[in-house]
Design a protein around this motif. Structure first.
Motif, PDB file in Angstrom:
ATOM      1  N   SER A 118       0.828  -1.214   0.000  1.00  0.00           N
ATOM      2  CA  SER A 118       0.000   0.000   0.000  1.00  0.00           C
ATOM      3  C   SER A 118       0.856   1.255   0.000  1.00  0.00           C
ATOM      4  O   SER A 118       0.610   2.208   0.752  1.00  0.00           O
ATOM      5  N   ASP A 119       1.861   1.268  -0.872  1.00  0.00           N
ATOM      6  CA  ASP A 119       2.764   2.414  -0.962  1.00  0.00           C
ATOM      7  C   ASP A 119       2.023   3.725  -1.167  1.00  0.00           C
ATOM      8  O   ASP A 119       2.460   4.791  -0.718  1.00  0.00           O
ATOM      9  N   TRP A 120       0.868   3.667  -1.845  1.00  0.00           N
ATOM     10  CA  TRP A 120       0.080   4.866  -2.148  1.00  0.00           C
ATOM     11  C   TRP A 120      -0.293   5.645  -0.904  1.00  0.00           C
ATOM     12  O   TRP A 120      -0.448   6.869  -0.944  1.00  0.00           O
ATOM     13  N   ALA A 121      -0.442   4.960   0.222  1.00  0.00           N
ATOM     14  CA  ALA A 121      -0.987   5.591   1.426  1.00  0.00           C
ATOM     15  C   ALA A 121      -0.033   6.591   2.057  1.00  0.00           C
ATOM     16  O   ALA A 121      -0.451   7.414   2.887  1.00  0.00           O
ATOM     17  N   TRP A 122       1.239   6.562   1.696  1.00  0.00           N
ATOM     18  CA  TRP A 122       2.220   7.496   2.273  1.00  0.00           C
ATOM     19  C   TRP A 122       2.297   8.813   1.494  1.00  0.00           C
ATOM     20  O   TRP A 122       2.852   9.783   2.007  1.00  0.00           O
ATOM     21  N   ASN A 123       1.764   8.863   0.292  1.00  0.00           N
ATOM     22  CA  ASN A 123       1.955  10.060  -0.529  1.00  0.00           C
ATOM     23  C   ASN A 123       1.222  11.286   0.013  1.00  0.00           C
ATOM     24  O   ASN A 123       1.776  12.393   0.011  1.00  0.00           O
ATOM     25  N   ALA A 124      -0.014  11.114   0.464  1.00  0.00           N
ATOM     26  CA  ALA A 124      -0.765  12.263   0.991  1.00  0.00           C
ATOM     27  C   ALA A 124      -0.150  12.820   2.271  1.00  0.00           C
ATOM     28  O   ALA A 124       0.032  14.038   2.397  1.00  0.00           O
ATOM     29  N   PRO A 125       0.184  11.979   3.269  1.00  0.00           N
ATOM     30  CA  PRO A 125       0.835  12.552   4.459  1.00  0.00           C
ATOM     31  C   PRO A 125       2.181  13.197   4.162  1.00  0.00           C
ATOM     32  O   PRO A 125       2.549  14.190   4.787  1.00  0.00           O
ATOM     33  N   TYR A 126       2.908  12.651   3.195  1.00  0.00           N
ATOM     34  CA  TYR A 126       4.172  13.281   2.817  1.00  0.00           C
ATOM     35  C   TYR A 126       3.943  14.682   2.278  1.00  0.00           C
ATOM     36  O   TYR A 126       4.655  15.629   2.650  1.00  0.00           O
ATOM     37  N   ALA A 127       2.941  14.836   1.421  1.00  0.00           N
ATOM     38  CA  ALA A 127       2.645  16.164   0.881  1.00  0.00           C
ATOM     39  C   ALA A 127       2.257  17.128   1.999  1.00  0.00           C
ATOM     40  O   ALA A 127       2.669  18.299   1.995  1.00  0.00           O
ATOM     41  N   ARG A 128       1.470  16.646   2.964  1.00  0.00           N
ATOM     42  CA  ARG A 128       1.073  17.504   4.093  1.00  0.00           C
ATOM     43  C   ARG A 128       2.282  17.905   4.926  1.00  0.00           C
ATOM     44  O   ARG A 128       2.432  19.083   5.313  1.00  0.00           O
ATOM     45  N   CYS A 129       3.137  16.945   5.233  1.00  0.00           N
ATOM     46  CA  CYS A 129       4.297  17.231   6.080  1.00  0.00           C
ATOM     47  C   CYS A 129       5.292  18.146   5.364  1.00  0.00           C
ATOM     48  O   CYS A 129       5.897  19.030   5.988  1.00  0.00           O
ATOM     49  N   ALA A 130       5.451  17.956   4.056  1.00  0.00           N
ATOM     50  CA  ALA A 130       6.347  18.823   3.297  1.00  0.00           C
ATOM     51  C   ALA A 130       5.822  20.249   3.283  1.00  0.00           C
ATOM     52  O   ALA A 130       6.603  21.211   3.380  1.00  0.00           O
ATOM     53  N   ALA A 131       4.494  20.405   3.166  1.00  0.00           N
ATOM     54  CA  ALA A 131       3.911  21.752   3.175  1.00  0.00           C
ATOM     55  C   ALA A 131       4.139  22.444   4.513  1.00  0.00           C
ATOM     56  O   ALA A 131       4.279  23.670   4.569  1.00  0.00           O
ATOM     57  N   LYS A 132       4.210  21.670   5.577  1.00  0.00           N
ATOM     58  CA  LYS A 132       4.447  22.230   6.910  1.00  0.00           C
ATOM     59  C   LYS A 132       5.936  22.340   7.237  1.00  0.00           C
ATOM     60  O   LYS A 132       6.300  22.913   8.276  1.00  0.00           O
ATOM     61  N   GLY A 133       6.776  21.757   6.405  1.00  0.00           N
ATOM     62  CA  GLY A 133       8.206  21.751   6.691  1.00  0.00           C
ATOM     63  C   GLY A 133       8.569  20.885   7.873  1.00  0.00           C
ATOM     64  O   GLY A 133       9.581  21.122   8.540  1.00  0.00           O
ATOM     65  N   ASP A 134       7.772  19.850   8.142  1.00  0.00           N
ATOM     66  CA  ASP A 134       7.976  18.984   9.303  1.00  0.00           C
ATOM     67  C   ASP A 134       8.905  17.834   8.914  1.00  0.00           C
ATOM     68  O   ASP A 134       8.464  16.733   8.571  1.00  0.00           O
ATOM     69  N   MET A 135      10.205  18.049   8.989  1.00  0.00           N
ATOM     70  CA  MET A 135      11.173  17.062   8.575  1.00  0.00           C
ATOM     71  C   MET A 135      11.222  15.860   9.520  1.00  0.00           C
ATOM     72  O   MET A 135      11.514  14.743   9.085  1.00  0.00           O
ATOM     73  N   ALA A 136      10.919  16.082  10.791  1.00  0.00           N
ATOM     74  CA  ALA A 136      10.908  14.958  11.736  1.00  0.00           C
ATOM     75  C   ALA A 136       9.793  13.978  11.370  1.00  0.00           C
ATOM     76  O   ALA A 136       9.983  12.760  11.399  1.00  0.00           O
ATOM     77  N   ALA A 137       8.638  14.518  11.004  1.00  0.00           N
ATOM     78  CA  ALA A 137       7.533  13.657  10.601  1.00  0.00           C
ATOM     79  C   ALA A 137       7.857  12.925   9.308  1.00  0.00           C
ATOM     80  O   ALA A 137       7.519  11.752   9.140  1.00  0.00           O
ATOM     81  N   ILE A 138       8.536  13.610   8.379  1.00  0.00           N
ATOM     82  CA  ILE A 138       8.907  12.961   7.114  1.00  0.00           C
ATOM     83  C   ILE A 138       9.887  11.818   7.378  1.00  0.00           C
ATOM     84  O   ILE A 138       9.794  10.756   6.756  1.00  0.00           O
ATOM     85  N   ALA A 139      10.806  12.011   8.317  1.00  0.00           N
ATOM     86  CA  ALA A 139      11.745  10.943   8.657  1.00  0.00           C
ATOM     87  C   ALA A 139      11.008   9.719   9.195  1.00  0.00           C
ATOM     88  O   ALA A 139      11.366   8.574   8.887  1.00  0.00           O
ATOM     89  N   LYS A 140       9.962   9.942   9.981  1.00  0.00           N
ATOM     90  CA  LYS A 140       9.165   8.816  10.489  1.00  0.00           C
ATOM     91  C   LYS A 140       8.404   8.132   9.361  1.00  0.00           C
ATOM     92  O   LYS A 140       8.266   6.899   9.352  1.00  0.00           O
ATOM     93  N   LEU A 141       7.913   8.921   8.403  1.00  0.00           N
ATOM     94  CA  LEU A 141       7.245   8.329   7.244  1.00  0.00           C
ATOM     95  C   LEU A 141       8.217   7.455   6.455  1.00  0.00           C
ATOM     96  O   LEU A 141       7.861   6.364   5.995  1.00  0.00           O
ATOM     97  N   GLU A 142       9.434   7.945   6.295  1.00  0.00           N
ATOM     98  CA  GLU A 142      10.435   7.167   5.570  1.00  0.00           C
ATOM     99  C   GLU A 142      10.697   5.832   6.263  1.00  0.00           C
ATOM    100  O   GLU A 142      10.764   4.775   5.612  1.00  0.00           O
ATOM    101  N   ALA A 143      10.831   5.884   7.581  1.00  0.00           N
ATOM    102  CA  ALA A 143      11.119   4.660   8.332  1.00  0.00           C
ATOM    103  C   ALA A 143       9.962   3.665   8.250  1.00  0.00           C
ATOM    104  O   ALA A 143      10.174   2.455   8.065  1.00  0.00           O
ATOM    105  N   SER A 144       8.746   4.163   8.370  1.00  0.00           N
ATOM    106  CA  SER A 144       7.601   3.252   8.338  1.00  0.00           C
ATOM    107  C   SER A 144       7.374   2.689   6.938  1.00  0.00           C
ATOM    108  O   SER A 144       6.966   1.530   6.782  1.00  0.00           O
ATOM    109  N   TRP A 145       7.643   3.479   5.895  1.00  0.00           N
ATOM    110  CA  TRP A 145       7.484   3.021   4.509  1.00  0.00           C
ATOM    111  C   TRP A 145       8.441   1.881   4.208  1.00  0.00           C
ATOM    112  O   TRP A 145       8.047   0.840   3.666  1.00  0.00           O
TER     113      TRP A 145
END
Length: 297
Positions: free
Chosen positions: A163-190
């Motif tokens: 279900s790789d598709w499910a990470w794309n929307a939260p990534y876009a949200r986190c990038a818009a907020k500049g939340d790099m810590a959250a993006i790192a967690k997304l990377e790890a969970s993916w």
């Protein structure tokens, strides 16, 4: 219960044998546009990253399944041309990604997409069902397969999917907020989900067939997929995966019903094959519901 325990034990053993050779055919859905984009990203940039990662890994020609409706915009059409220029073939994913709920509408969706594919050239008569849904009734399922067979299609199976598709929307949200810590967690969970799905599919294959059948991986042309693909390909290399073409993977007898678009009581998935033998597939360990909360408004 005994079968389920045996499968769970096989999964534990499977994670400890990274040297085993495993053929995997990577496929991408929703070309040329999938999911939200983070600020500053473009469809062309996403596809460029994906084809670049495939080239760096020495991947063979990789099928991308196209929705012609999204290729109408010039920038998105350019992304599709880049895919073909890189030597990767395309297949039919219907014109507008409509669910299969009516045979006449389904045939129109398939046929309407064909001029887009024909213009791109190459061998394009592979088909991937939108949402992987083959029809809610036996009549719809049988009718769709007959239609695809008549039009000369082979059905692209999916036996590896996290279900790789499910990470794309939260990534876009986190990038818009500049939340790099959250993006790192997304990377790890993916990457953890990708690894777990490979271990799970290998164990199911050994349990059912006494061998590791070649797997067909479903991915999407999303921005996070483009970001993470180099790491996925490195993971697969470390796990003993050999990248193969869709045609090579689906030459395996397991896929015969889909390869021939022939009548079949259920999709050619490892999970369905397990259930047909009274084996309960192990639960997926990745939590998609948790992704909906990441960087949510």
């Amino acid at each position: 219960m005994r079968a389920a325990l045996a499968l769970a034990f096989a999964i534990l053993l499977g994670g400890a044998n990274p040297a085993a050779t495993q053929g995997v055919a990577i496929t991408f859905d929703d070309l040329p546009a999938h999911a939200e984009l983070p600020p500053g990203e473009t469809r062309l940039g996403v596809v460029a990253r994906i084809v670049g990662a495939l080239a760096d890994a020495g991947a063979p020609p990789t099928y991308g399944f196209v929705n012609g409706a999204t290729a109408a915009e010039p920038a998105q059409a350019e992304a599709l041309r880049l895919w073909r220029a890189a030597g990767h073939p395309v297949g039919n994913h219907t014109y507008s990604h409509r669910r299969l709920d009516d045979l006449a509408a389904f045939e129109d969706e398939v046929a309407r997409n064909e001029p887009v594919l024909a213009e791109l050239g190459g061998e394009w008569r592979w088909f991937r069902y939108p949402y992987l849904e083959e029809g809610a009734t036996p009549g719809l399922r049988a009718g769709a397969r007959q239609l695809l067979n008549t039009r000369g299609y082979r059905i692209a199976s999916v036996t590896l999917d996290f279900s790789d598709w499910a990470w794309n929307a939260p990534y876009a949200r986190c990038a818009a907020k500049g939340d790099m810590a959250a993006i790192a967690k997304l990377e790890a969970s993916w990457i953890a989900a990708a690894d777990a799905s490979l271990v799970r599919a290998r164990a199911l294959s050994r349990q059912l067939h006494g061998r590791e059948i070649p797997l067909v991986l479903l991915m999407h042309v999303g921005a996070f997929d483009g970001r993470m693909l180099p790491r996925l390909l490195a993971l697969y290399r470390d796990r003993g995966v050999r990248l193969v073409t869709l045609e090579a993977a689906m030459a395996d007898p397991f896929y015969r019903a889909d390869r021939d678009a022939a009548a079949s009581p259920h999709p050619a998935t490892l999970e369905d094959a397990a259930r047909s033998r009274g084996i309960l597939p192990p639960p997926k360990t990745w939590d998609l519901a948790a992704l909906e909360k990441v960087c949510a408004p």
